[in-house]
Design an enzyme around this catalytic site. Structure first.
Site, mmCIF file in Angstrom:
data_model
loop_
_atom_site.group_PDB
_atom_site.id
_atom_site.type_symbol
_atom_site.label_atom_id
_atom_site.label_comp_id
_atom_site.label_asym_id
_atom_site.label_seq_id
_atom_site.Cartn_x
_atom_site.Cartn_y
_atom_site.Cartn_z
ATOM 1 N N ALA A 10 0.857 -1.183 0.000
ATOM 2 C CA ALA A 10 0.000 0.000 0.000
ATOM 3 C C ALA A 10 0.892 1.232 0.000
ATOM 4 C CB ALA A 10 -0.898 -0.006 1.230
ATOM 5 N N LEU A 12 2.619 3.623 -3.396
ATOM 6 C CA LEU A 12 3.549 3.379 -4.523
ATOM 7 C C LEU A 12 4.247 4.682 -4.891
ATOM 8 C CD1 LEU A 12 1.165 1.122 -6.657
ATOM 9 C CD2 LEU A 12 3.163 0.344 -5.339
ATOM 10 N N GLU A 131 12.561 -1.558 9.734
ATOM 11 C CA GLU A 131 13.951 -1.112 9.575
ATOM 12 C C GLU A 131 14.057 0.241 8.885
ATOM 13 O OE1 GLU A 131 17.066 -3.008 10.568
ATOM 14 O OE2 GLU A 131 17.249 -0.840 10.500
ATOM 15 N N VAL A 134 13.836 4.181 10.649
ATOM 16 C CA VAL A 134 14.905 4.948 11.319
ATOM 17 C C VAL A 134 16.153 4.924 10.449
ATOM 18 C CG1 VAL A 134 16.312 5.202 13.391
ATOM 19 C CG2 VAL A 134 14.005 4.254 13.576
ATOM 20 N N ILE A 138 20.167 2.441 6.687
ATOM 21 C CA ILE A 138 21.128 1.929 7.690
ATOM 22 C C ILE A 138 20.439 0.846 8.533
ATOM 23 C CG2 ILE A 138 22.579 2.506 9.676
ATOM 24 C CD1 ILE A 138 22.688 5.381 8.670
ATOM 25 N N LYS A 207 12.205 9.375 15.064
ATOM 26 C CA LYS A 207 13.158 8.262 14.924
ATOM 27 C C LYS A 207 13.830 7.969 16.263
ATOM 28 C CE LYS A 207 13.904 9.642 10.145
ATOM 29 N NZ LYS A 207 14.679 10.551 9.289
HETATM 30 N N1 LIG Z 1 11.059 9.092 0.945
HETATM 31 C C1 LIG Z 1 12.012 8.678 1.765
HETATM 32 O O1 LIG Z 1 13.207 8.897 1.517
HETATM 33 C C2 LIG Z 1 11.652 7.936 3.021
HETATM 34 C C3 LIG Z 1 12.686 7.456 3.858
HETATM 35 C C4 LIG Z 1 12.365 6.718 4.997
HETATM 36 C C5 LIG Z 1 11.029 6.494 5.305
HETATM 37 N N2 LIG Z 1 10.049 7.001 4.493
HETATM 38 C C6 LIG Z 1 8.663 6.743 4.867
HETATM 39 O O2 LIG Z 1 8.059 5.932 3.857
HETATM 40 C C7 LIG Z 1 6.673 6.243 3.757
HETATM 41 C C8 LIG Z 1 6.347 6.611 2.309
HETATM 42 O O3 LIG Z 1 7.106 7.744 1.939
HETATM 43 P P1 LIG Z 1 7.234 8.225 0.408
HETATM 44 O O4 LIG Z 1 8.310 9.240 0.389
HETATM 45 O O5 LIG Z 1 7.305 7.072 -0.505
HETATM 46 O O6 LIG Z 1 5.820 8.974 0.234
HETATM 47 P P2 LIG Z 1 5.109 9.419 -1.129
HETATM 48 O O7 LIG Z 1 6.094 9.479 -2.242
HETATM 49 O O8 LIG Z 1 4.304 10.618 -0.795
HETATM 50 O O9 LIG Z 1 4.115 8.193 -1.432
HETATM 51 C C9 LIG Z 1 2.940 7.967 -0.701
HETATM 52 C C10 LIG Z 1 2.117 6.929 -1.453
HETATM 53 O O10 LIG Z 1 0.932 6.680 -0.688
HETATM 54 C C11 LIG Z 1 -0.182 6.698 -1.557
HETATM 55 N N3 LIG Z 1 -1.379 7.110 -0.803
HETATM 56 C C12 LIG Z 1 -1.591 8.273 -0.133
HETATM 57 N N4 LIG Z 1 -2.826 8.281 0.406
HETATM 58 C C13 LIG Z 1 -3.410 7.098 0.051
HETATM 59 C C14 LIG Z 1 -4.678 6.518 0.262
HETATM 60 N N5 LIG Z 1 -5.622 7.154 0.983
HETATM 61 N N6 LIG Z 1 -4.925 5.301 -0.255
HETATM 62 C C15 LIG Z 1 -3.979 4.647 -0.975
HETATM 63 N N7 LIG Z 1 -2.758 5.161 -1.212
HETATM 64 C C16 LIG Z 1 -2.482 6.353 -0.716
HETATM 65 C C17 LIG Z 1 0.165 7.680 -2.660
HETATM 66 O O11 LIG Z 1 -0.616 7.401 -3.809
HETATM 67 P P3 LIG Z 1 -0.441 8.213 -5.209
HETATM 68 O O12 LIG Z 1 0.954 7.896 -5.689
HETATM 69 O O13 LIG Z 1 -1.477 7.654 -6.092
HETATM 70 O O14 LIG Z 1 -0.624 9.651 -4.862
HETATM 71 C C18 LIG Z 1 1.657 7.372 -2.853
HETATM 72 O O15 LIG Z 1 1.827 6.327 -3.759
HETATM 73 C C19 LIG Z 1 6.416 7.361 4.771
HETATM 74 O O16 LIG Z 1 5.970 6.800 5.984
HETATM 75 C C20 LIG Z 1 7.798 7.975 4.967
HETATM 76 O O17 LIG Z 1 7.960 8.587 6.243
HETATM 77 C C21 LIG Z 1 10.340 7.698 3.372
#
Ligand SMILES: NC(=O)c1ccc[n+]([C@@H]2O[C@H](COP(=O)([O-])OP(=O)(O)OC[C@H]3O[C@@H](n4cnc5c(N)ncnc54)[C@H](OP(=O)(O)O)[C@@H]3O)[C@@H](O)[C@H]2O)c1
Length: 437
Positions: A10, A12, A131, A134, A138, A207
């Site tokens: 869930a 993308l 993993e 945080v 890493i 974190k």
């Molecule tokens: N980005 C990083 O470097 C990073 C690093 C460590 C941890 N994280 C964590 O990983 C998680 C995702 O981050 P991200 O950067 O990948 O975020 P993102 O690029 O904003 O992606 C969020 C995804 O969630 C989908 N979404 C949002 N609301 C939804 C709903 N109601 N139903 C179904 N899908 C929904 C979006 O769909 P659409 O694409 O269709 O809009 C999108 O595909 C977060 O918890 C973040 O804190 C991210």
């Protein structure tokens, strides 16, 4: 070869799309490593028609991630949506209730609800792996939870936010202001349009709260974290730090003390020669201090699609490798119901060295008054540096005091007294010094 592990994803976005790409590109290697195939059988995001550059033809589409968690025929539910409450929480709860293993990268969700979710996972006998939540790529969770069994941890600290570390590094290297470096970070995609969450320390705090629980076996208590961001760090601080043999980093620190556990996030002076001081740009680092091992420092990419996907895929692979019926280790290293209540150490009792930068009106009695306030609060000084600083006008001097170990309470009282005495202009800058190898 065992039956394929069926994965539902869930979210993308940056991370989710990278996870799908890695699972596709590395399918053969993962099959060899896990002894079974890992197959994405269901996905969910908001926009079904968005071109994400990934192969999803064989995966069932769900508009609703909660329906995916409940109804799809999956073994593992991977939550990569984000957010503390709302849809992310609903779908993780639904997946656990349905007896699916869960993998998430969502620190906000775990900082707020980690103990309750861990209790649910442990009750159902499924894994809740996090993993990527945080320090991105890493492998710090696995290191603390598994590789350091038997160690008693006394302190864990780290550079946990790449945006802040990028800004501080650029300020130092290029002599630019905080605002200019932030604008650059935004242009390069290292900072959000609204950067408050990163630069004021909230992301680091989320974190840190998870590391604290792992380190000390306490319930997660993100609301108890003392927090200061980096927005008031100036070139004067960066330059003075350099002259005195320090670099400024935004650290999250959790430490056991006599009065409880300190959890703090604030700009910190670390000795230039220490390993953590060398960690530049968007790179993250976590230092763990234990009785058996001594100090361990892990550093590497803390964010970005690929680095984060590496951690998520590692979590999925662990589930693929676990034998059916295997008794899984607890989510936070101890059974969630046995995590001790968090006992907060008072920030005023924090002991350490301090950097104090004052803009002093250059007149008779000013320096004597400052020295008197320090002495009255039992603060001994390691160094005093004075600059007749053109920027501050002819009758202003920048005075930098570096203290020996003292307490937060003593420093606050001394600085309040100095301010009341009327010999300084501008708000005094106080930055804590952290011991680091
Ligand atoms: N980005 C990083 O470097 C990073 C690093 C460590 C941890 N994280 C964590 O990983 C998680 C995702 O981050 P991200 O950067 O990948 O975020 P993102 O690029 O904003 O992606 C969020 C995804 O969630 C989908 N979404 C949002 N609301 C939804 C709903 N109601 N139903 C179904 N899908 C929904 C979006 O769909 P659409 O694409 O269709 O809009 C999108 O595909 C977060 O918890 C973040 O804190 C991210």
């Amino acid at each position: 070869m065992g039956e394929a592990l069926r994965v539902g994803i869930a979210g993308l976005g940056t991370v989710g799309a990278s996870v799908v790409r890695v699972l596709t590109d590395k399918a053969a290697e993962l099959t060899r490593q896990c002894g079974r195939e890992v197959v994405v059988v269901a996905v969910s995001a908001r926009d079904r028609n968005k071109d994400r550059g990934i192969a999803l033809a064989d995966a069932a589409w769900f508009d609703d991630p909660v329906a995916l968690a409940k109804k799809a025929e999956i073994d593992v539910f991977v939550e990569l949506i984000g957010g503390e409450t709302g849809i992310a929480k609903d779908c993780v709860e639904a997946a656990l209730a349905a007896g699916r293993h869960v993998v998430t990268a969502n620190k906000a969700l775990l900082a707020a609800n980690g103990v309750a979710l861990a209790e649910k996972a442990e009750k159902r006998g499924v894994l809740l792996n996090y993993e990527a939540a945080v320090a991105g790529g890493i492998p710090v969770i696995k290191t603390m939870r598994e590789a350091m069994a038997g160690n008693t941890i006394s302190r864990v600290f780290g550079i946990l936010n790449g945006t802040c570390n990028y800004i501080l590094t650029r300020m130092e290297e290029d002599g630019l202001s905080f605002a200019d470096c932030l604008a650059d970070a935004q242009r390069l995609g290292y900072a959000e349009a609204d950067p408050t969450f990163d630069i004021e320390g909230h992301d680091t705090a989320h974190k840190l709260s998870l590391l604290t629980s792992l380190a000390f076996g306490t319930r997660i208590s993100a609301g108890d974290i003392y927090m200061e961001g980096i927005s008031n760090i100036t070139q004067a601080d960066i330059r003075a730090a350099g002259e005195l043999g320090y670099r400024i980093k935004l650290l999250g620190v959790a430490q056991r003390t006599e009065s409880g556990i300190e959890q703090r996030v604030h700009p910190t002076m670390v000795p230039t020669a220490s390993v953590i001081a060398q960690v530049d740009g968007v790179t993250n680092a976590v230092a763990i201090e234990t009785d058996i091992l001594g100090e361990l420092l892990l550093s590497g990419p803390g964010a970005g699609g690929n680095a984060t996907a590496s951690a998520v895929v590692g979590d999925i692979a662990d589930i693929a490798k676990a034998s059916p019926g295997f008794q899984h280790g607890p989510v936070f290293g101890r059974p969630a119901r046995e995590l001790a209540p968090y006992k907060r150490a008072r920030m005023r009792a924090h002991a350490g060295g301090y950097f104090i930068r004052l803009t002093v009106i250059d007149r008779a009695g000013a320096f004597a008054a400052i020295a008197k306030r320090m002495a009255a609060n039992d603060i001994s000084l390691e160094s005093i540096v004075q600059h007749a600083n053109g920027e501050n006008g002819a009758d202003r001097k920048t005075v930098i005091l570096v203290t020996h170990e003292t307490t937060e309470a003593a420093v606050r009282k001394a600085v309040d007294g100095i301010t009341r005495d009327g010999h300084v202009v501008d708000t005094p800058q106080v930055i804590r010094i952290e011991r680091a190898e």
